[in-house]
Scaffold this motif. Structure first.
Motif, PDB file in Angstrom:
ATOM      1  N   GLU A   1       0.805  -1.213   0.000  1.00  0.00           N
ATOM      2  CA  GLU A   1       0.000   0.000   0.000  1.00  0.00           C
ATOM      3  C   GLU A   1       0.847   1.276   0.000  1.00  0.00           C
ATOM      4  O   GLU A   1       0.548   2.229  -0.701  1.00  0.00           O
ATOM      5  CB  GLU A   1      -0.907  -0.029   1.249  1.00  0.00           C
ATOM      6  CG  GLU A   1      -1.982   1.014   1.292  1.00  0.00           C
ATOM      7  CD  GLU A   1      -3.087   0.755   0.261  1.00  0.00           C
ATOM      8  OE1 GLU A   1      -3.737   1.728  -0.125  1.00  0.00           O
ATOM      9  OE2 GLU A   1      -3.272  -0.420  -0.155  1.00  0.00           O
ATOM     10  N   PHE A   2       1.921   1.272   0.795  1.00  0.00           N
ATOM     11  CA  PHE A   2       2.672   2.519   1.009  1.00  0.00           C
ATOM     12  C   PHE A   2       4.146   2.423   0.623  1.00  0.00           C
ATOM     13  O   PHE A   2       4.902   3.366   0.831  1.00  0.00           O
ATOM     14  CB  PHE A   2       2.601   2.918   2.494  1.00  0.00           C
ATOM     15  CG  PHE A   2       1.207   3.031   3.036  1.00  0.00           C
ATOM     16  CD1 PHE A   2       0.419   4.124   2.717  1.00  0.00           C
ATOM     17  CD2 PHE A   2       0.678   2.039   3.853  1.00  0.00           C
ATOM     18  CE1 PHE A   2      -0.874   4.234   3.216  1.00  0.00           C
ATOM     19  CE2 PHE A   2      -0.611   2.142   4.358  1.00  0.00           C
ATOM     20  CZ  PHE A   2      -1.398   3.231   4.040  1.00  0.00           C
TER      21      PHE A   2
ATOM     22  N   ASP B   1       6.234   4.775   3.846  1.00  0.00           N
ATOM     23  CA  ASP B   1       5.712   5.905   4.611  1.00  0.00           C
ATOM     24  C   ASP B   1       4.214   5.699   4.742  1.00  0.00           C
ATOM     25  O   ASP B   1       3.472   5.886   3.779  1.00  0.00           O
ATOM     26  CB  ASP B   1       6.028   7.213   3.868  1.00  0.00           C
ATOM     27  CG  ASP B   1       5.400   8.427   4.554  1.00  0.00           C
ATOM     28  OD1 ASP B   1       4.735   8.273   5.589  1.00  0.00           O
ATOM     29  OD2 ASP B   1       5.584   9.551   4.024  1.00  0.00           O
ATOM     30  N   ASP B   2       3.763   5.275   5.907  1.00  0.00           N
ATOM     31  CA  ASP B   2       2.327   4.972   6.067  1.00  0.00           C
ATOM     32  C   ASP B   2       1.560   6.141   6.679  1.00  0.00           C
ATOM     33  O   ASP B   2       0.429   5.991   7.127  1.00  0.00           O
ATOM     34  CB  ASP B   2       2.130   3.684   6.879  1.00  0.00           C
ATOM     35  CG  ASP B   2       2.638   3.787   8.314  1.00  0.00           C
ATOM     36  OD1 ASP B   2       2.895   4.912   8.784  1.00  0.00           O
ATOM     37  OD2 ASP B   2       2.782   2.736   8.965  1.00  0.00           O
TER      38      ASP B   2
END
Ligand SMILES: [Zn+2]
Length: 337
Positions: free
Chosen positions: A190-191, A207-208
């Motif tokens: 996702e990130f 980087d969430d």
């Protein structure tokens, strides 16, 4: 390290003989709870902790109210304080009841009397020397493999979470207890931004929105060590020349695909909330376990007060800022691209 510090229980020695460090550690803990009341109360305290969880975009961060961690959360680690106290990891200052297991040449595995994990150990250098990752990374990854059947390894840098910055040590805790271990693949998808990927290994920057970290995945020990050295050098360029750059590490080894090393990049030891006057102060001092998704506060009022937004602000503030992260990404791509 005095010989009397080493546990001589027959069962433990038999397990060590077949290099079953995981079960030897479990036995050590069981025996020490019987013989060392401080440790037993530490674990009894764990049964009365309160926990709650916050869901972010596909990942979880938990909050734990744990009174037993007061000393560790509020530890003063400035040079003066450190110089004027007895080192609590040196053999001569350990409680008389505390026993350990020798692990790798140069380390002893001890039960941690202030547990956060269901099973929590400190792995201490037998020599009093500064907390430093560059010279000890190879030991960290070796120990993580030895203990991989039960435990995750942790390193906290001297300026961001180590309560003994003057004495080299790691921690080991129950595997899969920190949510990031479970959430890792979805966080990466996702990130994550891939820096490098081939059949030997992968480097990803993630980087969430709360945390900024680099993950290294490989089953090649030499390669891992070399990559870490190069990544460390790049990260050091951001440093203003005051010792080790701020970082925390969670290191796991998996039988099927090798090491997963998560390097949290930091800009601060504690967020501004920690330094507010008494009434508004929030006792949360993030280190590897917190960044791994188990945030700990020893104050019940802070536990009640902390909500999703506040938690996000605290973790984000202590993590490397976005601008510096962009620099790291660019440099990593130049180095590995
Ligand atoms: Zn020491």
């Amino acid at each position: 390290m005095s010989e009397s510090r080493i546990i001589t229980n027959e069962n433990v020695l038999a397990l060590l003989k077949v290099e079953d460090y995981v079960n030897a550690a479990k036995q050590l803990l069981r025996l020490q709870r019987k013989d060392w009341s401080q440790l037993d109360s530490g674990y009894k305290n764990l049964t009365s902790i309160k926990t709650k969880s916050f869901w972010f975009d596909g990942f979880k961060i938990g909050l734990q109210f744990n009174q037993g961690r007061f000393k560790s959360t509020s530890a003063k680690v400035d040079a003066d304080t450190i110089q004027n106290r007895k080192c609590f990891l040196c053999d001569e200052n350990l409680p008389i009841e505390q026993k350990g297991i020798k692990i790798l040449p140069g380390y002893i595995l001890l039960s941690n009397p202030y547990p956060v994990f269901p099973e929590h150990f400190t792995i201490v250098s037998i020599i009093h020397k500064p907390q430093e990752i560059l010279s000890s990374f190879n030991d960290l990854i070796k120990i993580s493999k030895i203990l991989s059947g039960g435990y995750s390894l942790i390193y906290n840098g001297p300026r961001c979470g180590a309560s003994a910055p003057d004495h080299l040590h790691f921690q080991a805790g129950t595997k899969q207890f920190m949510p990031i271990e479970n959430d890792f693949h979805s966080l990466k998808n996702e990130f994550g931004e891939f820096i490098f990927e081939d059949e030997i290994g992968t480097i990803t920057v993630i980087d969430d929105g709360l945390r900024r970290f680099i993950s290294l995945e490989t089953n090649d020990e030499n390669m891992l060590s070399k990559i870490f050295n190069r990544v460390y050098k790049i990260y050091t360029r951001l440093n203003s020349g005051e010792g080790e750059p701020m970082l925390n590490i969670i290191c796991n080894y998996y039988e099927d695909y090798g090491w997963n090393v998560i390097i949290f990049l930091r800009s601060k030891h504690r967020s501004f909330h920690y330094y507010l006057e008494e009434e508004n102060r929030i006792l949360l001092s993030p280190a590897a376990i917190d960044l791994g998704g188990v945030c700990i506060t020893p104050a019940e009022k802070d536990y009640e007060k902390i909500d999703k937004e506040l938690l996000k602000n605290i973790l984000s503030e202590v993590s490397l800022n976005k601008e510096s992260l962009e620099y790291i990404k660019t440099e990593l791509k130049k180095e590995f691209g």
